[in-house]
Design an enzyme around this catalytic site. Structure first.
Site, PDB file in Angstrom:
ATOM      1  N   HIS A   1      -3.401   6.944   3.049  1.00  0.00           N
ATOM      2  CA  HIS A   1      -3.802   5.672   2.449  1.00  0.00           C
ATOM      3  C   HIS A   1      -5.161   5.278   3.014  1.00  0.00           C
ATOM      4  CE1 HIS A   1      -4.100   1.556   1.359  1.00  0.00           C
ATOM      5  NE2 HIS A   1      -3.756   1.088   2.541  1.00  0.00           N
TER       6      HIS A   1
ATOM      7  N   CYS B   1       0.808  -1.228   0.000  1.00  0.00           N
ATOM      8  CA  CYS B   1       0.000   0.000   0.000  1.00  0.00           C
ATOM      9  C   CYS B   1       0.840   1.277   0.000  1.00  0.00           C
ATOM     10  CB  CYS B   1      -0.944  -0.003   1.196  1.00  0.00           C
ATOM     11  SG  CYS B   1      -1.993  -1.474   1.283  1.00  0.00           S
TER      12      CYS B   1
ATOM     13  N   ASN C   1     -10.203  -0.563   0.466  1.00  0.00           N
ATOM     14  CA  ASN C   1      -8.747  -0.405   0.428  1.00  0.00           C
ATOM     15  C   ASN C   1      -8.238  -0.888  -0.929  1.00  0.00           C
ATOM     16  OD1 ASN C   1      -5.965  -0.710   0.676  1.00  0.00           O
ATOM     17  ND2 ASN C   1      -6.048  -1.505   2.759  1.00  0.00           N
TER      18      ASN C   1
END
Length: 313
Positions: free
Chosen positions: A240, A115, A270
């Protein structure tokens, strides 16, 4: 050379059309919309078609970013793709993407930082531009996590989604610039979030939660210090999009009001390396950021990896 600046000249995204809602997940998982929403803030996520690979969903995002920059694929000197779901072990997804774009044989490579991959890529692009090596670099975050999810595991199946976001980083003599970057890793925590080759993603949620907040807060403060700025100078923080509890906890630790921390996790879940460029794009389209604003980007991911970037848009 010292006067060279690196600006984000164009942005683009690609969101798969298929929507998977929490109510859809209720049909085959022991979960509920209330359980998912309360714990993650996610209401729905997008899922790519089974035949789509990372380079396929990256292509429209890359084209839009290049067009928004007023350039053509032939102007791109390097292609950097951040992904945990590459088309193949090799060649790189970046090579496939560059070919599909019709670029003029640019340097092309992938980044595997989960990520955190997009801000790792942005940091490298900044360095390449300021070294005088290149003038226009395409940085992409593209993920098809639906292909590495265990759809019987409610702890991960409810969280992740597919998508792609891209930016063109270009040499500039104007005011826009990437002002500072802090990138870190700690391989001793690899077991918090990982995916063995040929297997499915695994995560220890509670451990990941604690590490995420601390790492992003520390990196953000260090990046601000390096840029010679304070949080008061920042128009918007774009973290994020991992989990709404993580985003809210980070905002609380940094004493930031909700309106200065961007979130779209309720729509997309996500999307790993794609989450920051997608959020950046939507914040821009919604008028939350404009040219000249100072923006803070921060992320964490499997590795563990984490970091933060301060830029003047």
């Amino acid at each position: 050379m010292g006067d060279i600046k690196a600006e984000i000249k164009g942005i683009g995204i690609n969101i798969p059309e298929r929507i998977l809602t929490n109510f859809d997940l209720e049909k085959f998982l022991d979960t509920s919309d209330e359980w998912i929403t309360t714990r993650t803030g996610i209401k729905e996520r997008r899922i790519a078609e089974e035949w789509e690979k990372a380079s396929d969903i990256a292509l429209p995002a890359a084209k839009e970013a290049i067009e928004n920059a007023g350039l053509t694929p032939k102007d791109i000197d390097a292609v950097i793709v951040a992904t945990s779901t590459p088309d193949m072990t090799f060649p790189s997804t970046a090579c496939f993407l560059a070919d599909k774009l019709g670029s003029s044989k640019p340097m092309a490579f992938d980044i595997s930082a989960a990520c955190s991959g997009f801000i790792y890529g942005l940091t490298l692009a900044n360095s390449f531009i300021k070294s005088g090596q290149f003038e226009n670099i395409l940085v992409v975050g593209a993920e098809v996590f639906s292909q590495i999810i265990d759809w019987n595991d409610r702890s991960t199946a409810v969280i992740f989604g597919d998508g792609a976001g891209a930016v063109v980083v270009s040499k500039s003599d104007g005011e826009s610039d990437i002002l500072s970057a802090v990138m870190k890793s700690d391989g001793s925590h690899w077991g918090s979030l990982y995916c063995p080759v040929g297997e499915k993603l695994r995560m220890r949620g509670r451990e990941t939660f604690k590490l995420a907040i601390k790492s992003m807060e520390t990196a953000s403060k260090k990046a601000l210090q390096k840029a010679g700025l304070t949080l008061e100078d920042i128009k918007l923080v774009i973290p994020h999009q991992a989990n709404i509890r993580i985003i809210n906890a980070l905002a609380e630790r940094m004493e930031l009001p909700e309106e200065r921390v961007y979130s779209n996790i309720h729509r997309y879940g996500n999307t790993s390396a794609a989450s920051i460029p997608i959020a950046f794009y939507e914040a821009w389209k919604e008028g939350k950021i404009d040219k000249g604003d100072h923006i803070l980007l921060t992320a964490f991911g499997g590795g563990l990896t984490w970091g933060a970037i301060v830029l003047k848009f």
